[in-house]
Design a protein around this motif. Structure first.
Motif, PDB file in Angstrom:
ATOM      1  N   GLY A  42      21.275 -35.539 -37.927  1.00  0.00           N
ATOM      2  CA  GLY A  42      22.412 -36.441 -37.881  1.00  0.00           C
ATOM      3  C   GLY A  42      22.251 -37.522 -38.926  1.00  0.00           C
ATOM      4  O   GLY A  42      21.160 -37.716 -39.484  1.00  0.00           O
ATOM      5  N   MET A  43      23.323 -38.238 -39.225  1.00  0.00           N
ATOM      6  CA  MET A  43      23.271 -39.275 -40.244  1.00  0.00           C
ATOM      7  C   MET A  43      24.324 -40.336 -39.960  1.00  0.00           C
ATOM      8  O   MET A  43      25.416 -40.035 -39.464  1.00  0.00           O
ATOM      9  CB  MET A  43      23.480 -38.692 -41.635  1.00  0.00           C
ATOM     10  N   VAL A  44      23.973 -41.569 -40.305  1.00  0.00           N
ATOM     11  CA  VAL A  44      24.913 -42.689 -40.221  1.00  0.00           C
ATOM     12  C   VAL A  44      24.850 -43.468 -41.520  1.00  0.00           C
ATOM     13  O   VAL A  44      23.858 -43.418 -42.253  1.00  0.00           O
ATOM     14  CB  VAL A  44      24.583 -43.627 -39.038  1.00  0.00           C
ATOM     15  N   ALA A  45      25.923 -44.207 -41.802  1.00  0.00           N
ATOM     16  CA  ALA A  45      25.951 -45.103 -42.954  1.00  0.00           C
ATOM     17  C   ALA A  45      26.849 -46.273 -42.612  1.00  0.00           C
ATOM     18  O   ALA A  45      27.874 -46.115 -41.947  1.00  0.00           O
ATOM     19  CB  ALA A  45      26.451 -44.386 -44.208  1.00  0.00           C
ATOM     20  N   ALA A  46      26.440 -47.458 -43.075  1.00  0.00           N
ATOM     21  CA  ALA A  46      27.214 -48.672 -42.828  1.00  0.00           C
ATOM     22  C   ALA A  46      26.857 -49.692 -43.886  1.00  0.00           C
ATOM     23  O   ALA A  46      25.925 -49.494 -44.677  1.00  0.00           O
ATOM     24  CB  ALA A  46      26.948 -49.226 -41.429  1.00  0.00           C
ATOM     25  N   HIS A  48      25.700 -52.735 -43.400  1.00  0.00           N
ATOM     26  CA  HIS A  48      24.662 -53.670 -42.978  1.00  0.00           C
ATOM     27  C   HIS A  48      23.539 -52.856 -42.341  1.00  0.00           C
ATOM     28  O   HIS A  48      23.809 -51.981 -41.504  1.00  0.00           O
ATOM     29  CB  HIS A  48      25.232 -54.672 -41.969  1.00  0.00           C
ATOM     30  N   PRO A  49      22.276 -53.119 -42.672  1.00  0.00           N
ATOM     31  CA  PRO A  49      21.178 -52.305 -42.133  1.00  0.00           C
ATOM     32  C   PRO A  49      21.110 -52.289 -40.616  1.00  0.00           C
ATOM     33  O   PRO A  49      20.813 -51.249 -40.014  1.00  0.00           O
ATOM     34  CB  PRO A  49      19.930 -52.962 -42.742  1.00  0.00           C
ATOM     35  N   ALA A  50      21.386 -53.422 -39.971  1.00  0.00           N
ATOM     36  CA  ALA A  50      21.324 -53.454 -38.512  1.00  0.00           C
ATOM     37  C   ALA A  50      22.391 -52.563 -37.888  1.00  0.00           C
ATOM     38  O   ALA A  50      22.190 -52.000 -36.801  1.00  0.00           O
ATOM     39  CB  ALA A  50      21.479 -54.893 -38.009  1.00  0.00           C
ATOM     40  N   VAL A  51      23.528 -52.429 -38.550  1.00  0.00           N
ATOM     41  CA  VAL A  51      24.592 -51.560 -38.054  1.00  0.00           C
ATOM     42  C   VAL A  51      24.157 -50.100 -38.166  1.00  0.00           C
ATOM     43  O   VAL A  51      24.314 -49.311 -37.218  1.00  0.00           O
ATOM     44  CB  VAL A  51      25.896 -51.813 -38.827  1.00  0.00           C
ATOM     45  N   SER A  52      23.609 -49.732 -39.315  1.00  0.00           N
ATOM     46  CA  SER A  52      23.118 -48.363 -39.479  1.00  0.00           C
ATOM     47  C   SER A  52      22.024 -48.060 -38.471  1.00  0.00           C
ATOM     48  O   SER A  52      21.976 -46.969 -37.880  1.00  0.00           O
ATOM     49  CB  SER A  52      22.595 -48.156 -40.909  1.00  0.00           C
ATOM     50  N   LEU A  53      21.122 -49.009 -38.252  1.00  0.00           N
ATOM     51  CA  LEU A  53      20.025 -48.797 -37.310  1.00  0.00           C
ATOM     52  C   LEU A  53      20.556 -48.580 -35.897  1.00  0.00           C
ATOM     53  O   LEU A  53      20.047 -47.726 -35.155  1.00  0.00           O
ATOM     54  CB  LEU A  53      19.069 -49.986 -37.343  1.00  0.00           C
ATOM     55  N   ALA A  54      21.580 -49.333 -35.508  1.00  0.00           N
ATOM     56  CA  ALA A  54      22.159 -49.151 -34.175  1.00  0.00           C
ATOM     57  C   ALA A  54      22.690 -47.737 -33.996  1.00  0.00           C
ATOM     58  O   ALA A  54      22.499 -47.104 -32.941  1.00  0.00           O
ATOM     59  CB  ALA A  54      23.274 -50.176 -33.947  1.00  0.00           C
ATOM     60  N   GLY A  55      23.359 -47.220 -35.010  1.00  0.00           N
ATOM     61  CA  GLY A  55      23.879 -45.859 -34.920  1.00  0.00           C
ATOM     62  C   GLY A  55      22.790 -44.814 -34.934  1.00  0.00           C
ATOM     63  O   GLY A  55      22.841 -43.821 -34.186  1.00  0.00           O
ATOM     64  N   ALA A  56      21.788 -45.001 -35.777  1.00  0.00           N
ATOM     65  CA  ALA A  56      20.694 -44.035 -35.858  1.00  0.00           C
ATOM     66  C   ALA A  56      19.936 -43.952 -34.539  1.00  0.00           C
ATOM     67  O   ALA A  56      19.508 -42.877 -34.110  1.00  0.00           O
ATOM     68  CB  ALA A  56      19.753 -44.413 -36.996  1.00  0.00           C
ATOM     69  N   ARG A  57      19.759 -45.091 -33.886  1.00  0.00           N
ATOM     70  CA  ARG A  57      19.063 -45.094 -32.599  1.00  0.00           C
ATOM     71  C   ARG A  57      19.839 -44.304 -31.551  1.00  0.00           C
ATOM     72  O   ARG A  57      19.247 -43.592 -30.725  1.00  0.00           O
ATOM     73  CB  ARG A  57      18.850 -46.533 -32.134  1.00  0.00           C
ATOM     74  N   VAL A  58      21.164 -44.424 -31.558  1.00  0.00           N
ATOM     75  CA  VAL A  58      21.970 -43.659 -30.611  1.00  0.00           C
ATOM     76  C   VAL A  58      21.815 -42.165 -30.864  1.00  0.00           C
ATOM     77  O   VAL A  58      21.629 -41.376 -29.923  1.00  0.00           O
ATOM     78  CB  VAL A  58      23.449 -44.084 -30.699  1.00  0.00           C
ATOM     79  N   LEU A  59      21.876 -41.750 -32.131  1.00  0.00           N
ATOM     80  CA  LEU A  59      21.707 -40.331 -32.450  1.00  0.00           C
ATOM     81  C   LEU A  59      20.316 -39.846 -32.070  1.00  0.00           C
ATOM     82  O   LEU A  59      20.153 -38.755 -31.505  1.00  0.00           O
ATOM     83  CB  LEU A  59      21.958 -40.085 -33.939  1.00  0.00           C
ATOM     84  N   ALA A  60      19.294 -40.634 -32.372  1.00  0.00           N
ATOM     85  CA  ALA A  60      17.924 -40.230 -32.058  1.00  0.00           C
ATOM     86  C   ALA A  60      17.698 -40.113 -30.564  1.00  0.00           C
ATOM     87  O   ALA A  60      16.851 -39.328 -30.108  1.00  0.00           O
ATOM     88  CB  ALA A  60      16.942 -41.236 -32.664  1.00  0.00           C
ATOM     89  N   ASP A  61      18.479 -40.857 -29.785  1.00  0.00           N
ATOM     90  CA  ASP A  61      18.346 -40.841 -28.333  1.00  0.00           C
ATOM     91  C   ASP A  61      19.214 -39.768 -27.685  1.00  0.00           C
ATOM     92  O   ASP A  61      19.325 -39.713 -26.457  1.00  0.00           O
ATOM     93  CB  ASP A  61      18.713 -42.221 -27.774  1.00  0.00           C
ATOM     94  N   GLY A  62      19.856 -38.947 -28.497  1.00  0.00           N
ATOM     95  CA  GLY A  62      20.637 -37.840 -27.963  1.00  0.00           C
ATOM     96  C   GLY A  62      22.121 -38.062 -27.892  1.00  0.00           C
ATOM     97  O   GLY A  62      22.864 -37.179 -27.440  1.00  0.00           O
TER      98      GLY A  62
END
Length: 562
Positions: A42-46, A48-62
């Motif tokens: 999966g991949m996210v882009a935004a 602001h780094p904190a925004v991208s990190l929030a999305g990546a964490r959701v994907l990593a958590d399933g």
């Protein structure tokens, strides 16, 4: 759109573009950019780094891409407060695993008492760009609620919990936010709610200082439980009362009517043998489809970013803005005629000479702010979401006790021109600048997905991104970093009578800029990275299935893969 198209190599796997300056040196824009981020799960882009990190964490958590986009949108409200918020609008495209594409739109009406006569009786010749008379009912929460209901796997309370926590503890102020606050400090200082958050101690915060938003945290908790509260609950009552007390003729009925998002199929066109999906009215998505149709089969045969290619794309953009000003309103389908083969043939013929069009339009403003996110998961679900307050900090007023900054979309997007299709009227949504896109092949497989903020630059830069990716095989990093050019003015409501010019980043090169002047364009040279925007792109490598993504180097964004 035009079916004329020559065969070409796969747009992802063909070799990188190379072009050398006459001296033999590689110009700055030809130096290979940092390569795209590569991932498989999966991949996210935004922006602001904190925004991208929030999305990546959701994907990593399933979670899926819809979950990630919803978490990212809320985090944007906290980390990018000048660009978006609960009091703004939002639009999204979602590609589902079965290949269907759905659009979600959230934008609102102006006040029920906002007739043309209301503004004229107050001596106005245009709707104000700030203050209560500039506000339209915010649609972002309605759009996100509809998106959540249609495709999320987790509750809003869970998805928005990180944003609530960030609002309570405060997030470090970026240089961009500090500059936004400093530029608009006098307007923000007049609103007690805005001043308390953005002008601590009566002055703009320093970079790195934490900006806490406790009232907004409470509002997000409330909306996560019941998004309809903003439209038919206590939050709506507070907003309507505050605006009415300040002189805006809201009744409350227009708020209730905007609690349901505009949901339906995307609008589509063809480019380079692929299908381009766009957001429908009130967005200008049709303008991207029109420009693509006017450039299809032309830009692919010209050297990448040559003067002739730039001239053709600029002519297509100017044509789209002229058509928008002449014909378009959010409650009218005349834009569909502009995409018919007959209409496109007439406009393609007019552009064949490559000269600048002789048209006069209403110009874009010199300011405006928006931000966006992209999320793709391993199942093939993909989301392109864009949201905004219109101008930086919108109308620069808040709903007391809520932390909600209100938009100025009515002032920016509706005209006070007698008899115009886009003349301000009750229950007529103002025209929008926001739009989102994705590209699929004939089998419905996702090829590219992206967006960019930038006012009336959006429809131009999105068209440029499509050409970079499809015509010239650019990977996402090269596409978002490519030199940018912008026809100015566009068709926003606030200023009339400016002369047409073509604004170009200097990285296009002196030879190309001189050639554009020779073709008759009024060229204004900008700094090498000064055009604006914050483009995000995720592409699918057709051989490996890997996700390739990148965020625009013009802002602080990142792409993250899982």
């Amino acid at each position: 759109m035009s079916a004329i198209r020559k065969e070409r190599e796969d747009p992802v796997t063909r070799p990188p573009i190379t072009r050398r300056a006459p001296s033999g040196e590689v110009p700055l824009w030809d130096a290979p950019p940092r390569g795209p981020v590569v991932a498989s799960g999966g991949m996210v882009a935004a922006a602001h780094p904190a925004v991208s990190l929030a999305g990546a964490r959701v994907l990593a958590d399933g979670g899926n891409a819809v979950d990630a986009a919803l978490a990212m949108a809320a985090m944007c409200w906290i980390t990018l407060p000048g660009q978006c918020g609960v009091g703004g609008d939002a639009f999204a495209l979602v590609r589902r695993p079965d290949g269907t594409v759905v659009s979600f739109g959230g934008s609102g009406f102006g006040p029920d008492g906002g007739t043309p006569g209301f503004y004229r009786d107050r001596g106005l010749t245009a709707i104000p760009l700030g203050g209560p008379l500039a506000v339209a009912v915010p649609g972002a929460v309605a759009a996100l609620a509809a998106l959540h209901a249609a495709g999320a796997t987790r509750g809003l309370e869970e998805l928005w919990r990180p944003a609530v926590a960030a609002a309570e503890r405060g997030t470090p102020c970026t240089a961009r936010t500090r500059d936004d606050i400093a530029e608009h400090r006098h307007a923000l200082a007049r609103d007690p709610g805005a001043a308390a958050v953005f002008l601590p101690g009566g002055r703009p915060p320093r970079v790195g200082a934490r900006l806490a938003q406790p009232e907004l945290a409470g509002t997000l908790r409330r909306l996560a439980v019941d998004p309809a509260d903003l439209y038919a609950g206590e939050l709506a009552e507070r907003a309507v009362a505050a605006l009415a007390d300040a002189g805006a003729p809201f009744s409350g009925g227009e708020w209730t009517s905007c609690g349901r998002a505009l949901t339906g199929p995307s609008i589509t066109g063809r480019y380079g043998g692929l299908t381009v999906h766009q957001t429908p009215m009130p967005t200008p998505g049709w303008m991207v489809l029109q420009q693509a149709a006017l450039c299809d089969g032309v830009l692919a045969g010209l050297p990448w970013l040559s003067a002739e290619a730039v001239s053709r794309a600029a002519g297509a953009a100017a044509t789209a803005f002229a058509d928008r000003l002449a014909y378009c309103a959010s409650d009218d389908d005349r834009w569909r005629v502009l995409l018919t083969p007959e209409s496109l043939a007439v406009r393609r013929a007019a552009l064949a000479g490559q000269g600048p069009p002789a048209v006069k339009r209403s110009p874009v403003p010199v300011e405006g702010d928006t931000t966006s996110v992209v999320a793709v998961d391993g199942s093939g679900t993909a989301v392109s979401l864009i949201h905004s307050l219109a101008f930086t900090f919108g109308a620069r007023i808040t709903v007391p006790g809520t932390g909600v900054v209100l938009n100025n979309r009515l002032g920016r997007g509706a005209y006070l021109l007698d008899g115009h299709p886009n003349e301000v009227a009750p229950r007529r949504r103002p025209l929008h600048t926001l739009n989102a896109w994705l590209v699929t092949d004939d089998g419905g497989r996702l090829r590219h997905i992206g967006n960019t903020p930038g006012g009336d630059g959006q429809v131009q830069w999105n068209t440029q991104l499509l050409s970079h990716l499809i015509d010239h095989g650019a990977d996402p990093a090269r596409a978002v970093a490519a030199p940018r050019f912008t026809v100015f003015p566009g068709s926003d409501a606030d200023v009339l009578g400016r002369e047409l010019e073509l604004r170009c980043e200097s990285r296009l090169g002196a030879e190309t800029l001189a050639r554009l002047r020779g073709l008759g364009h009024q060229v204004r040279v900008q700094g090498p990275w000064a055009a604006g925007g914050s483009a995000l792109v995720v592409s699918i490598d057709q051989e490996s299935g890997a996700l390739l993504g990148a965020a625009d180097p013009r802002q602080d964004g990142v792409a993250l893969g899982v």
